[in-house]
Design a protein around this motif. Structure first.
Motif, PDB file in Angstrom:
ATOM      1  N   ILE A  12      58.985  62.950  35.252  1.00 38.24           N
ATOM      2  CA  ILE A  12      59.409  64.343  35.062  1.00 38.24           C
ATOM      3  C   ILE A  12      59.216  64.988  36.419  1.00 38.24           C
ATOM      4  O   ILE A  12      58.099  65.057  36.921  1.00 38.24           O
ATOM      5  CB  ILE A  12      58.556  65.054  33.998  1.00 38.24           C
ATOM      6  CG1 ILE A  12      58.630  64.302  32.675  1.00 38.24           C
ATOM      7  CG2 ILE A  12      59.022  66.493  33.826  1.00 38.24           C
ATOM      8  CD1 ILE A  12      57.678  64.819  31.618  1.00 38.24           C
ATOM      9  N   ILE A  17      55.508  59.416  34.469  1.00 38.64           N
ATOM     10  CA  ILE A  17      54.791  59.605  33.191  1.00 38.64           C
ATOM     11  C   ILE A  17      54.754  58.281  32.423  1.00 38.64           C
ATOM     12  O   ILE A  17      53.694  57.803  32.019  1.00 38.64           O
ATOM     13  CB  ILE A  17      55.464  60.679  32.313  1.00 38.64           C
ATOM     14  CG1 ILE A  17      55.665  61.983  33.084  1.00 38.64           C
ATOM     15  CG2 ILE A  17      54.671  60.893  31.030  1.00 38.64           C
ATOM     16  CD1 ILE A  17      54.452  62.838  33.274  1.00 38.64           C
ATOM     17  N   ASN A  37      46.389  61.942  23.842  1.00 38.89           N
ATOM     18  CA  ASN A  37      47.221  63.072  24.232  1.00 38.89           C
ATOM     19  C   ASN A  37      47.619  62.919  25.691  1.00 38.89           C
ATOM     20  O   ASN A  37      46.797  62.571  26.533  1.00 38.89           O
ATOM     21  CB  ASN A  37      46.461  64.388  24.079  1.00 38.89           C
ATOM     22  CG  ASN A  37      46.147  64.711  22.623  1.00 38.89           C
ATOM     23  OD1 ASN A  37      45.015  65.023  22.279  1.00 38.89           O
ATOM     24  ND2 ASN A  37      47.140  64.605  21.779  1.00 38.89           N
ATOM     25  N   GLY A  38      48.878  63.165  25.957  1.00 39.05           N
ATOM     26  CA  GLY A  38      49.348  63.150  27.336  1.00 39.05           C
ATOM     27  C   GLY A  38      49.600  61.757  27.894  1.00 39.05           C
ATOM     28  O   GLY A  38      49.866  61.602  29.075  1.00 39.05           O
ATOM     29  N   SER A  39      49.532  60.736  27.042  1.00 41.53           N
ATOM     30  CA  SER A  39      49.739  59.380  27.553  1.00 41.53           C
ATOM     31  C   SER A  39      51.216  59.076  27.773  1.00 41.53           C
ATOM     32  O   SER A  39      51.561  58.046  28.345  1.00 41.53           O
ATOM     33  CB  SER A  39      49.114  58.363  26.610  1.00 41.53           C
ATOM     34  OG  SER A  39      49.651  58.502  25.314  1.00 41.53           O
ATOM     35  N   GLY A  40      52.105  59.966  27.298  1.00 42.19           N
ATOM     36  CA  GLY A  40      53.530  59.774  27.579  1.00 42.19           C
ATOM     37  C   GLY A  40      54.370  59.353  26.386  1.00 42.19           C
ATOM     38  O   GLY A  40      55.517  58.934  26.553  1.00 42.19           O
ATOM     39  N   LYS A  41      53.833  59.499  25.187  1.00 42.71           N
ATOM     40  CA  LYS A  41      54.565  59.056  23.991  1.00 42.71           C
ATOM     41  C   LYS A  41      55.843  59.864  23.757  1.00 42.71           C
ATOM     42  O   LYS A  41      56.914  59.308  23.535  1.00 42.71           O
ATOM     43  CB  LYS A  41      53.648  59.166  22.752  1.00 42.71           C
ATOM     44  CG  LYS A  41      52.357  58.372  22.884  1.00 42.71           C
ATOM     45  CD  LYS A  41      51.476  58.497  21.656  1.00 42.71           C
ATOM     46  CE  LYS A  41      50.994  59.906  21.353  1.00 42.71           C
ATOM     47  NZ  LYS A  41      50.114  60.483  22.393  1.00 42.71           N
ATOM     48  N   SER A  42      55.708  61.196  23.822  1.00 39.92           N
ATOM     49  CA  SER A  42      56.902  62.031  23.607  1.00 39.92           C
ATOM     50  C   SER A  42      57.894  61.863  24.754  1.00 39.92           C
ATOM     51  O   SER A  42      59.108  61.910  24.548  1.00 39.92           O
ATOM     52  CB  SER A  42      56.511  63.507  23.482  1.00 39.92           C
ATOM     53  OG  SER A  42      55.757  63.698  22.319  1.00 39.92           O
ATOM     54  N   THR A  43      57.358  61.668  25.942  1.00 42.21           N
ATOM     55  CA  THR A  43      58.233  61.427  27.093  1.00 42.21           C
ATOM     56  C   THR A  43      59.063  60.167  26.862  1.00 42.21           C
ATOM     57  O   THR A  43      60.278  60.161  27.094  1.00 42.21           O
ATOM     58  CB  THR A  43      57.390  61.291  28.374  1.00 42.21           C
ATOM     59  OG1 THR A  43      56.590  62.469  28.521  1.00 42.21           O
ATOM     60  CG2 THR A  43      58.269  61.117  29.598  1.00 42.21           C
ATOM     61  N   GLN A  86      58.791  65.866  17.784  1.00 41.83           N
ATOM     62  CA  GLN A  86      57.424  66.342  17.535  1.00 41.83           C
ATOM     63  C   GLN A  86      57.442  67.863  17.327  1.00 41.83           C
ATOM     64  O   GLN A  86      56.774  68.372  16.442  1.00 41.83           O
ATOM     65  CB  GLN A  86      56.519  65.990  18.722  1.00 41.83           C
ATOM     66  CG  GLN A  86      55.076  66.435  18.520  1.00 41.83           C
ATOM     67  CD  GLN A  86      54.153  66.005  19.661  1.00 41.83           C
ATOM     68  OE1 GLN A  86      54.594  65.402  20.644  1.00 41.83           O
ATOM     69  NE2 GLN A  86      52.875  66.300  19.518  1.00 41.83           N
ATOM     70  N   HIS A 202      48.936  59.809  15.750  1.00 40.99           N
ATOM     71  CA  HIS A 202      47.532  59.790  16.146  1.00 40.99           C
ATOM     72  C   HIS A 202      46.647  59.283  15.025  1.00 40.99           C
ATOM     73  O   HIS A 202      45.476  59.025  15.228  1.00 40.99           O
ATOM     74  CB  HIS A 202      47.064  61.208  16.511  1.00 40.99           C
ATOM     75  CG  HIS A 202      47.606  61.704  17.801  1.00 40.99           C
ATOM     76  ND1 HIS A 202      47.215  61.176  19.014  1.00 40.99           N
ATOM     77  CD2 HIS A 202      48.517  62.662  18.081  1.00 40.99           C
ATOM     78  CE1 HIS A 202      47.870  61.815  19.978  1.00 40.99           C
ATOM     79  NE2 HIS A 202      48.665  62.701  19.439  1.00 40.99           N
TER      80      HIS A 202
HETATM   81  N1  LIG Z   1      58.535  69.278  31.272  1.00 36.11           N
HETATM   82  C1  LIG Z   1      57.372  68.816  31.782  1.00 36.11           C
HETATM   83  N2  LIG Z   1      56.995  69.177  33.024  1.00 36.11           N
HETATM   84  C2  LIG Z   1      55.850  68.715  33.561  1.00 36.11           C
HETATM   85  N3  LIG Z   1      55.023  67.854  32.938  1.00 36.11           N
HETATM   86  C3  LIG Z   1      55.346  67.469  31.716  1.00 36.11           C
HETATM   87  C4  LIG Z   1      56.538  67.915  31.064  1.00 36.11           C
HETATM   88  N4  LIG Z   1      56.620  67.369  29.847  1.00 36.11           N
HETATM   89  C5  LIG Z   1      55.513  66.590  29.730  1.00 36.11           C
HETATM   90  N5  LIG Z   1      54.761  66.639  30.848  1.00 36.11           N
HETATM   91  C6  LIG Z   1      53.500  65.959  31.103  1.00 36.11           C
HETATM   92  O1  LIG Z   1      53.697  64.597  30.857  1.00 36.11           O
HETATM   93  C7  LIG Z   1      52.547  64.026  30.286  1.00 36.11           C
HETATM   94  C8  LIG Z   1      52.923  63.262  29.024  1.00 36.11           C
HETATM   95  O2  LIG Z   1      53.378  64.193  28.050  1.00 36.11           O
HETATM   96  P1  LIG Z   1      53.868  63.705  26.612  1.00 36.11           P
HETATM   97  O3  LIG Z   1      54.341  64.903  25.900  1.00 36.11           O
HETATM   98  O4  LIG Z   1      54.794  62.587  26.778  1.00 36.11           O
HETATM   99  O5  LIG Z   1      52.493  63.200  25.987  1.00 36.11           O
HETATM  100  P2  LIG Z   1      52.195  62.662  24.515  1.00 36.11           P
HETATM  101  O6  LIG Z   1      51.658  61.298  24.692  1.00 36.11           O
HETATM  102  O7  LIG Z   1      53.350  62.828  23.655  1.00 36.11           O
HETATM  103  O8  LIG Z   1      51.018  63.638  24.104  1.00 36.11           O
HETATM  104  P3  LIG Z   1      50.643  64.253  22.642  1.00 36.11           P
HETATM  105  O9  LIG Z   1      49.873  63.194  21.963  1.00 36.11           O
HETATM  106  O10 LIG Z   1      49.769  65.408  22.974  1.00 36.11           O
HETATM  107  O11 LIG Z   1      51.898  64.629  21.977  1.00 36.11           O
HETATM  108  C9  LIG Z   1      51.577  65.157  30.020  1.00 36.11           C
HETATM  109  O12 LIG Z   1      50.617  65.167  31.044  1.00 36.11           O
HETATM  110  C10 LIG Z   1      52.437  66.393  30.106  1.00 36.11           C
HETATM  111  O13 LIG Z   1      51.717  67.488  30.577  1.00 36.11           O
END
Ligand SMILES: Nc1ncnc2c1ncn2[C@@H]1O[C@H](COP(=O)(O)OP(=O)(O)OP(=O)(O)O)[C@@H](O)[C@H]1O
Ligand SMILES: [Mg+2]
Lengths: 252, 464
Positions: A12, A17, A37-43, A86, A202
């Motif tokens: 990103i 990520i 949290n923040g490991s990149g799953k939604s990404t 999500q 989770h």
């Molecule tokens: N648009 C964005 N701009 C900057 N950083 C981002 C953006 N979207 C996500 N991130 C960062 O990317 C990292 C991964 O985010 P992601 O949403 O993929 O995590 P996740 O594993 O789905 O977390 P959760 O369990 O909280 O849903 C996080 O550190 C988040 O802050």
């Protein structure tokens, strides 16, 4: 035939990520990804679905042998990929029924018109299955829906467009226990040899209702461990620390 | 026809009747200018006082200057689009054309009455029920014999001056007006079903002057829907309309206008609404057609507790220009007005909004809101907004704001992720953005009907 993610790297902006993730989902299989949290799953989920803000820096994603990374997200969807969000978006002024109808219509061929009566019959029967009251057809998409109602609405859409591969990003969070059972029943009803599922969650609890064939642990943008459903129990018990990469100082 | 009973005794509000007839001076049009700069045809079938007023209005028209670039009331307007020398007063159409247009006048399934007007002449009518007529409700074209309504007409017909810049066109309207829709609802009477009025313009270069007058007495209720359309969307035309709404004490009036003129039409409409104590007006303009469309809305909150909801939804495409000027005029305490105008702009289209909230001394505890939202679908579109406040009372709650923005990328991705192609997704979001205004009506049928009209315009624009 599979949804195949191979050594995928996603950034990103300048920030990496997802960092070298590999995963293959065959039709009929249910995979679960668990991760901090923040490991990149939604990404990962959004990148697969074609979100324009997410840059694929290397790696491939193929669906039934076809490279999907060059396709716009609507094409990926029509070819059989579905992402349950999500955080589903609210679309003011667009009724839920019209929205889902547009999605179903988009799958028909040139000049083919959706039969409105059949459409509503099917919509209502799926809504009944998910315990969604009728008035939700006329309400604006997700606007003012509770967290749980939004999640049910995601599954309703998935049922209506019958994808080949579904990615469900934390569909369980925000659901009360009764709703969780209803949603799980809906998903289980769709399970079968023609649907491959990737559940992001989770909580082990969801996996009691939708039993996964494989569980993967995601840390820092890639999968650090894969196993059967017992892996979820182990996580529940001991947490993620066991999988965290030790810092270089500790290794030496 | 306007009441002829007034012939022998000039109306009180028309103090100096002008000499008309043989020795009336012939006006001279400005050199080299024809079309609507030529004097209007004399309407010999009208009563003398009416003819006199037309004549006076014509003199006024001639004496007033054309809008000028430096007038603040015409700021941002492309004045070149307003060349009235290109049009001539519309003639009656033949009966087959009239029938064809009557057949195209599709309104709601259930109405209390319907009038179809082509080039300012009524061609078809669905009269009120005997029951409503027995209660004293009037729904008639102004070409009818309205002598029984004389007092009402003399009091209200063209009684409000234009204050938002179109004085010259207001005079032009009065000089030419030959018909229109007149609605009278007596005290306490509720007209449950809507009244519908269709106005068609037909003929190349035609000019029409539609008029609407609604008088809703104390405690009454009525809904009027105006449908404005062109017989042939390719034809040039000019529309110069006036509508006056009187909302009596505690009365409830809903006025909906679906403007769908052809894309070569230049249209001006001057709306005035007067809301008495405890009255409630809801007005909604859906603006789809015309090359240039100016909408002036002056709402007077004249009695304590009066309320007005002013709504508008505009779909601007191609090189269309929508020019909207409003005045929320609070004259009494405890009054409320709530304006919501939404515009979507594609291609090289342009919208102008200039709106003033004015709270007079003594109009204490006024609530006045004004919100304009522009959704830009193209980098070449232009949305100009000029909100204004003038508050001279105490304990007033006022907010105003105009925002412009593009379609939200996250919303777009959500729709696309469901398989909906990008352009269609953008269109759905835009339609939703505008439909939100319609849902304010609290009348699902009317909302659905107007949403269909919006959808039809989007269907016309659809990328093939
Ligand atoms: N648009 C964005 N701009 C900057 N950083 C981002 C953006 N979207 C996500 N991130 C960062 O990317 C990292 C991964 O985010 P992601 O949403 O993929 O995590 P996740 O594993 O789905 O977390 P959760 O369990 O909280 O849903 C996080 O550190 C988040 O802050
Ligand atoms: Mg997430």
């Amino acid at each position: 035939m599979s949804l195949k993610i191979d050594n995928l790297h996603v950034s990103i902006g300048e920030k990496p990520i997802v960092r070298g993730l590999t995963l293959e989902i065959q039709p009929g299989e249910v995979h679960a990804i668990m991760g901090v949290n923040g490991s990149g799953k939604s990404t990962l989920a959004k990148a697969i679905a074609g979100h324009p803000d997410y840059t694929i820096t290397s790696g491939t994603v193929t669906m039934d042998g076809e490279d999907i990374l060059g396709w716009e997200s609507d094409e990926r969807s029509r070819k059989g990929l579905f992402l349950a969000f999500q955080y589903p978006n609210e679309i003011p002024g667009v009724s839920n029924a019209n929205f889902i109808r547009a999605a179903v219509q988009a799958r028909l061929g040139e000049g083919e018109e959706l039969d409105a009566v059949e459409y509503y019959e099917r919509l209502y029967s799926k809504m009944d299955e998910l315990g969604i009251p009728r008035e939700f057809t006329a309400r604006s998409v997700n606007e003012g829906f509770s967290g749980g109602e939004k999640k049910r609405n995601e599954i309703l859409q998935m049922m209506m467009v019958t994808p080949k591969y579904g990615v469900m990003d934390e569909t369980d969070s925000g659901l009360d226990i009764d709703a969780l059972k209803v949603v799980a029943a809906g998903v289980n009803a769709q399970r079968g040899p023609n649907l491959g599922l990737l559940l992001i969650t989770h909580y082990q609890r969801l996996l009691n209702y939708i039993e996964p064939d494989f569980v993967h642990v995601m840390v820092d943008g890639h999968i650090v461990q894969s196993g059967g459903k017992e892996l979820a129990l182990q996580l529940e018990d001991k947490g993620y620390d066991q999988f965290r990469e030790p810092s270089p100082a500790l290794v030496s | 026809m306007i009441p002829s009973a007034a012939v022998s005794e000039p109306p009180v509000d028309s103090p100096e009747p002008l000499a008309l007839g043989e020795d009336a001076p012939e006006p001279t049009p400005p050199a080299g200018k024809g079309g609507l700069f030529l004097p209007p045809p004399v309407q010999k079938d009208q009563p003398t006082w009416f003819q006199e007023r037309q004549w006076k209005a014509w003199e006024k028209f001639e004496s007033l200057p054309l809008p000028h670039r430096k007038d603040s009331a015409w700021r941002y307007t492309t004045l070149g689009k307003l060349d009235i020398s290109r049009y001539t007063p519309a003639a009656a159409v033949d009966s087959s054309a009239a029938e064809a247009l009557a057949a195209r006048s599709l309104g709601g399934p259930e109405v209390a009455g319907r009038l179809v007007t082509v080039n300012d002449r009524v061609v078809q009518r669905t009269p009120l029920s005997d029951e409503l007529r027995a209660k004293g409700v009037v729904f008639a074209p102004m070409g009818d014999d309205l002598s029984a309504q004389r007092e009402t007409l003399l009091r209200h017909f063209m009684a409000n001056e234009s204050v938002l810049g179109s004085q010259k066109f207001f005079a032009l309207h009065q000089a030419h007006v030959r018909g229109g829709t007149f609605i009278y609802v007596p005290k306490g009477v509720h007209v449950e079903l809507p009244l519908e009025s269709f106005h068609w313009i037909a003929g190349e270069g035609a000019a029409i002057f539609p008029h609407t007058l609604v008088v809703a007495e104390e405690g009454s209720q009525v809904t009027l829907i105006d449908y404005l359309d062109s017989a042939d969307r390719r034809q040039n035309g000019f529309v110069c309309g006036v509508s006056d709404l009187y909302v009596g004490a505690g009365a409830k009036v809903t006025y909906l206008a679906a403007q769908n003129w052809g894309e070569e039409v230049v249209a001006l409409k001057m709306n005035t609404a007067h809301v008495a104590a405890g009255g409630h007006l809801t007005s909604l303009h859906v603006n789809l057609g015309a090359r240039y469309d100016r909408l002036e809305s002056h709402n007077l909150l004249a009695g304590a507790g009066a309320r007005s909801d002013m709504l508008s939804a505009t779909v601007a495409t191609a090189s269309q220009e929508f020019d909207q000027r409003t005045l929320q005029d609070h004259l009494a305490p405890d009054t409320g007005s709530d304006l919501l105008y939404k515009n979507s702009l594609s291609d090289k289209s342009k919208t102008i909004f200039s709106g003033l909230i004015k709270v007079a001394p003594g109009a204490h505890r006024t609530d006045a809101y004004q919100k304009v939202r522009n959704l830009l679908l193209s980098d070449d579109a232009e949305a100009d907004s000029m909100p204004g406040l003038e508050i001279l009372a105490d304990d007033v709650r006022c907010t105003h704001g105009a925002t412009s923005g593009f379609v939200d990328d996250a919303e777009l991705f959500y729709l696309q992720s469901r398989g909906i192609p990008r352009l269609l997704a953008q269109q759905l979001i835009t339609q939703g953005f505008l439909t939100e205004v319609l849902t304010r009506l609290d009348d699902p049928r009317a909302t659905a009907r107007l949403a269909d009209l919006l959808a039809a315009k989007f269907e016309r624009m659809k990328p093939r």
